[in-house]
Design a protein around this motif. Structure first.
Motif, PDB file in Angstrom:
ATOM      1  N   TYR A  71       0.838  -1.198   0.000  1.00 21.77           N
ATOM      2  CA  TYR A  71       0.000   0.000   0.000  1.00 21.77           C
ATOM      3  C   TYR A  71       0.870   1.244   0.000  1.00 21.77           C
ATOM      4  O   TYR A  71       1.762   1.380   0.840  1.00 21.77           O
ATOM      5  N   GLU A  92       0.220   5.561  -0.548  1.00 17.34           N
ATOM      6  CA  GLU A  92      -0.655   6.681  -0.896  1.00 17.34           C
ATOM      7  C   GLU A  92       0.084   7.983  -0.625  1.00 17.34           C
ATOM      8  O   GLU A  92       0.872   8.075   0.310  1.00 17.34           O
ATOM      9  N   GLN A 145      -5.317   3.539   7.452  1.00 16.83           N
ATOM     10  CA  GLN A 145      -5.246   2.357   6.585  1.00 16.83           C
ATOM     11  C   GLN A 145      -3.873   1.689   6.699  1.00 16.83           C
ATOM     12  O   GLN A 145      -3.763   0.466   6.798  1.00 16.83           O
ATOM     13  N   ASN A 168      -3.321  -2.087   7.971  1.00 17.50           N
ATOM     14  CA  ASN A 168      -2.668  -3.115   7.145  1.00 17.50           C
ATOM     15  C   ASN A 168      -1.688  -3.931   7.976  1.00 17.50           C
ATOM     16  O   ASN A 168      -1.594  -5.147   7.820  1.00 17.50           O
ATOM     17  N   SER A 195       3.450  -0.861   4.145  1.00 17.79           N
ATOM     18  CA  SER A 195       2.531   0.220   3.787  1.00 17.79           C
ATOM     19  C   SER A 195       3.196   1.560   4.052  1.00 17.79           C
ATOM     20  O   SER A 195       3.816   1.752   5.107  1.00 17.79           O
ATOM     21  N   ARG A 243      -3.829   7.475  -4.364  1.00 14.57           N
ATOM     22  CA  ARG A 243      -3.327   6.133  -4.151  1.00 14.57           C
ATOM     23  C   ARG A 243      -2.336   5.781  -5.253  1.00 14.57           C
ATOM     24  O   ARG A 243      -2.641   5.914  -6.438  1.00 14.57           O
TER      25      ARG A 243
END
Ligand SMILES: Cc1ncc(C[n+]2csc(CCOP(=O)(O)OP(=O)(O)O)c2C)c(N)n1
Lengths: 67, 242
Positions: free
Chosen positions: B172, B174, B193, B197, B205, B240
């Motif tokens: 991930y 972002e 988030q 994760n 992440s 993202r």
């Protein structure tokens, strides 16, 4: 009516809260605080909507919001 | 009357050493809020970087460790591997993560360590006095690029998040910004988030946050927010990445 409180001795006077308040209800206090900065203060009597934009943008976590 | 916005438990009530209008303060608070909301204050371990946030552990009210410059992800890897029950995150500037620490960053990501990385991109070295960072924009003036960054001499702004997104170990990524209350809400969502994760064992992440440095950009705090909105996001588009 919603309102905010400002912890005036933590405020460094960056004025970001003033730049985001949609109702123009935050003003500079002429009196210096213990950091040697001009903190901000809340202007009572206005139409605060409790959006908390000021608290969200405050880098020094000086603002609490009541609704 | 209810308090709808208050000081998070995971943030100490100290006055920070940050300059007026610095993004580090906003980001410290958002991380503390996420830690409170996920109820992980007793098991989170933060790794502070070398940079302006070097004493972040004095501001958060949870366990932290310090790492040598750029080595936050190496330290985080070790802690997470021996203490899987803890939630481990690094907090790193662009100099720490994308200059001296590039090696550690890429290999931790490539190993797919189950870690959370908060990457503060302010396009400058704050702590040492405003020198050029890997993420400094072209034509941006800094102490070491007084005429502005020139691609022929100093190369291009490094897109480390896009580079990391190519690695299969990364789950991930972002990029968000602190330039308005709306963007701050999105930043908080992305950070939450990235922590979730790790809780769910999803894997590496990272959230890159565009953050103001009014002092070394040489403009006011509110002009700094406009500069991110009008100029910085063109080079570092939000959203993202992976
Ligand atoms: C091994 C080592 N090399 C260089 C330095 C000097 N130094 C301290 S902080 C820093 C860069 C800080 O920039 P950044 O990581 O972007 O964080 P900021 O201060 O902008 O938050 C450098 C080069 C150091 N402390 N240690």
């Amino acid at each position: 009516m919603p309102k905010i409180t400002v912890d005036k001795n933590k405020c460094k006077g960056c004025l970001l809260c003033i730049s985001v308040c949609p109702k123009g209800l935050i003003v500079v206090d002429k009196e210096l605080n213990s950091l040697g900065a001009n903190p901000v203060k809340f202007k009572t009597g206005g139409e605060c909507i409790g959006c908390a934009f000021c608290a969200l943008i405050c880098p020094d976590c000086c603002i609490e919001v009541y609704k | 009357m209810d308090k709808i916005y208050t000081h998070p438990r995971a943030l100490r009530k100290t006055v920070t050493h940050y300059c007026p209008g610095c993004g580090h303060g906003i980001l410290h608070r958002i991380i503390a809020e996420v830690v409170d909301e996920l109820a992980i204050r007793e098991k989170v371990i933060g790794i502070a970087p070398v940079g302006c946030a070097v004493i972040a552990y004095d501001y958060w009210d949870f366990d932290c460790s310090e790492a040598a410059h750029g080595r936050a992800l190496a330290v985080a890897t070790a802690i997470k591997r021996v203490r899987k029950e803890n939630i481990v995150f690094t907090y790193q500037g662009d100099g720490d993560l994308a200059a001296i620490g590039t090696n550690e960053t890429i290999h931790a990501a490539n190993r797919g360590e189950n870690l959370t990385v908060i990457f503060i991109n302010n396009a400058i070295y704050g702590m040492t006095g405003g020198q050029m960072a890997p993420t400094t924009l072209l034509n941006q003036k800094t102490a070491t690029t007084p005429k502005g960054r020139n691609a022929q001499l100093q190369g291009y702004p490094l897109k480390i998040s896009e580079m990391l997104a190519l690695l299969p170990g990364v789950k991930y990524i972002e990029r968000t910004s602190l330039h308005s209350p709306q963007e701050i809400i999105k930043t908080k969502k992305a950070i939450k988030q990235a922590f979730l994760n790790q809780v769910e064992n999803i894997g590496f992440s990272l959230v890159e946050v565009l953050s103001p440095c009014p002092t070394y950009w040489g403009i006011s705090p509110s002009q700094s927010l406009n500069w991110i909105r009008d100029t910085m996001v063109k080079e570092f588009p939000l959203g993202r990445i992976k």
